[in-house]
Design an enzyme around this catalytic site. Structure first.
Site, PDB file in Angstrom:
ATOM      1  N   ASP A 263      21.200  48.677 -28.132  1.00 13.49           N
ATOM      2  CA  ASP A 263      21.300  47.989 -29.264  1.00 13.49           C
ATOM      3  C   ASP A 263      20.859  46.472 -28.855  1.00 13.49           C
ATOM      4  O   ASP A 263      20.193  45.629 -29.754  1.00 13.49           O
ATOM      5  CB  ASP A 263      22.593  47.802 -29.926  1.00 13.49           C
ATOM      6  CG  ASP A 263      22.797  48.648 -31.030  1.00 13.49           C
ATOM      7  OD1 ASP A 263      21.863  48.619 -31.738  1.00 13.49           O
ATOM      8  OD2 ASP A 263      24.208  48.929 -31.296  1.00 13.49           O
TER       9      ASP A 263
ATOM     10  N   LYS B 217      19.859  58.184 -36.946  1.00 16.72           N
ATOM     11  CA  LYS B 217      19.530  58.031 -35.730  1.00 16.72           C
ATOM     12  C   LYS B 217      19.599  59.316 -34.938  1.00 16.72           C
ATOM     13  O   LYS B 217      18.710  59.574 -34.034  1.00 16.72           O
ATOM     14  CB  LYS B 217      20.428  56.779 -35.447  1.00 16.72           C
ATOM     15  CG  LYS B 217      20.495  55.709 -35.928  1.00 16.72           C
ATOM     16  CD  LYS B 217      21.434  54.411 -35.564  1.00 16.72           C
ATOM     17  CE  LYS B 217      21.081  53.107 -36.271  1.00 16.72           C
ATOM     18  NZ  LYS B 217      22.170  52.173 -35.970  1.00 16.72           N
TER      19      LYS B 217
ATOM     20  N   GLN C  63      28.262  51.830 -33.745  1.00 15.87           N
ATOM     21  CA  GLN C  63      27.809  51.485 -35.153  1.00 15.87           C
ATOM     22  C   GLN C  63      28.707  50.603 -35.539  1.00 15.87           C
ATOM     23  O   GLN C  63      29.720  50.508 -35.489  1.00 15.87           O
ATOM     24  CB  GLN C  63      27.736  52.509 -36.015  1.00 15.87           C
ATOM     25  CG  GLN C  63      27.021  52.423 -37.200  1.00 15.87           C
ATOM     26  CD  GLN C  63      25.493  52.006 -37.479  1.00 15.87           C
ATOM     27  OE1 GLN C  63      24.866  52.316 -36.403  1.00 15.87           O
ATOM     28  NE2 GLN C  63      25.258  51.196 -38.369  1.00 15.87           N
TER      29      GLN C  63
HETATM   30  N1  GUN Z   1      24.964  48.086 -38.232  1.00 13.80           N
HETATM   31  C1  GUN Z   1      23.661  47.609 -38.612  1.00 13.80           C
HETATM   32  N2  GUN Z   1      22.693  47.471 -38.284  1.00 13.80           N
HETATM   33  C2  GUN Z   1      23.133  48.136 -37.013  1.00 13.80           C
HETATM   34  C3  GUN Z   1      22.435  48.131 -35.447  1.00 13.80           C
HETATM   35  O1  GUN Z   1      21.185  47.764 -35.276  1.00 13.80           O
HETATM   36  N3  GUN Z   1      23.073  48.418 -34.499  1.00 13.80           N
HETATM   37  C4  GUN Z   1      24.448  48.796 -34.747  1.00 13.80           C
HETATM   38  N4  GUN Z   1      25.206  49.267 -33.661  1.00 13.80           N
HETATM   39  N5  GUN Z   1      24.969  48.634 -35.843  1.00 13.80           N
HETATM   40  C5  GUN Z   1      24.654  48.445 -36.820  1.00 13.80           C
END
Ligand code: GUN
Length: 295
Positions: A121, A54, A98
């Site tokens: 998100d 990311k 995350q």
């Molecule tokens: N863990 C797995 N997928 C995601 C996501 O799309 N966002 C976040 N913050 N954590 C994740």
């Protein structure tokens, strides 16, 4: 005839190039460089790969992508204080914490602490509520990327029976809500199956579009698929031999479906592209708020 591939990797690359142009324009017109801060608590190996991807994607698009690593022992209070600081920082337009978080930290309290205008998100209750009311602002990146894949591949969702396997807050629920929206990529008739569903296979067999987000490796087999269905596989798992697979038994299902996402190279890259899109949107919202305040 075997299914054709829905190539998320190629589409994501194209979207990221377009976004890089948009980022440059925002920078030239406003002096603002969109900024995302990803917060990672602890050392979950898969999460470390995801957050690095990311951050790199942000930087490649000309955005400021920062990774804030906190030790696994970080307490909830310290994490909330960190979020407060990011909420107050005008150079940070998007905040992503995350998941999963280490045990002892309440995910909900953390998500609710993020400024909803920085919640790229789309997990904050305000953003989830806006989606459920049909006026989406930030939509969770994985379902958003799946809709984009379907639209770009000219998959007709209007009037189609879409079956979503899984009811998570991250994928299943927002996916169902997106498919229910009015307009392109929406207007589907939606069924959601979950661990309480009696016979998911028989319901999946009625799907024109099947979204699989169960989190169980290779558990959807050819006998779950209506001939000609479009199959989207959200899962990603490492087999004992180190190779990757999804929630779908790819060779068997690809022989019955008309279109299918590969793993890897399907949904995953689209999720990252949509995170960049949401971050650009957050920066634009900040620009607009700034111009309203200074008017
Ligand atoms: N863990 C797995 N997928 C995601 C996501 O799309 N966002 C976040 N913050 N954590 C994740």
């Amino acid at each position: 005839m075997p299914a054709s591939l829905l190539d998320g990797k190629a589409l994501a690359q194209q979207i990221r190039e377009e976004l890089a142009g948009d980022v440059a324009r925002v920078r030239d017109e406003t002096g603002i460089v969109p900024g995302l801060t990803v917060v990672l608590v602890g050392n979950n190996p898969a999460s470390q790969v995801y957050v690095r991807n990311k951050q790199n994607a942000c930087q490649a698009a000309g955005m400021i992508g920062k990774l804030l690593r906190l030790p696994a022992e970080t307490g909830q209070g310290d994490l909330l204080t960190t979020i407060d600081r990011l909420n107050d920082d005008p150079a940070v337009h998007g905040i992503l914490v995350q998941l999963p978080l280490p045990g002892g930290i309440d995910d909900r309290a953390v998500i609710e602490r993020i400024d909803p205008l920085k919640d790229v998100d789309g997990f904050h209750p305000v953003n989830a509520g806006l989606l459920s009311q049909g006026v989406p602002r930030f939509v969770p990146c994985t379902p958003l990327g799946i809709r984009e894949l379907l639209v770009q591949a000219n998959v007709e969702t209007r009037g189609a029976h879409a079956v979503v396997l899984g009811r998570s807050q991250i994928v299943g629920k927002p996916m169902a809500l997106l498919l229910l929206q009015k307009g392109p990529g929406g207007d589907a008739t939606v069924t959601v199956c979950h661990t309480g569903t009696t016979d998911s296979a028989s319901i999946a067999r009625q799907a024109d579009i099947l979204i699989v987000a169960m989190g169980r490796p290779e558990s959807v087999t050819a006998n779950w698929i209506k001939p000609g269905a479009v199959v989207i596989d959200v899962g990603i798992h490492k087999r004992n031999d180190g190779t990757l697979c999804g929630d779908v038994d790819f060779p068997g299902v690809a022989a019955v479906a008309s279109k299918i996402t590969p793993v890897p190279g399907g949904v995953g890259p689209m999720t990252v592209a949509m995170l960049l899109r949401n971050t650009l949107q957050a920066a634009r919202l900040a620009v607009r708020a700034r111009s309203i305040h200074s008017a």
